[in-house]
Write a protein that holds these residues in place. Structure first.
Motif: not given
Length: 109
Positions: A33-34, A39-40, A82-84, A89-90
């Motif tokens: 997620e980092a 959101s970006e 949820d933040s990724v 993720l794919s």
């Protein structure tokens, strides 16, 4: 992460080269997620640049593993799925290969 995409890509590439030289190996990307925030991605409407970088590195990793004949596994972890962004993720497709070897013992009691 606070790093530019080029610095992140260079760091990931260096880690992949190290994993190749130590194959069979597992390369762990902790806290993906980092790398990119959902959101970006939502704000710009574009896939984060790091997604293509990771996808390209994974393809290079697959080709290298076939070439050297030993596996290189890349695992990504997150504490907040949820933040990724879904695009990130794919990149982490699930490939599973299992070899089962049954050994029977004639020395039973």
């Amino acid at each position: 992460m606070g790093e530019t995409t080029a610095v992140t890509e260079g760091s990931l590439q260096a880690s992949l080269e190290k994993a190749k030289s130590a194959a069979p190996s597992i390369l762990l990307l902790d806290h993906i997620e980092a790398l990119a925030k959902r959101s970006e991605s939502s704000a710009t409407g574009k896939s984060p640049p790091i997604v293509k970088t990771i996808d390209d590195l994974l393809e290079d990793m697959r080709a290298s593993a076939l070439e050297i004949g030993r596996p290189i596994i890349l695992m990504g972890t997150t504490v907040d799925e949820d933040s990724v962004p879904a695009e990130l993720l794919s990149c982490f497709k699930q490939d599973l290969s299992i070899t089962v070897c049954v050994i029977s013992s004639s020395n039973t009691r």
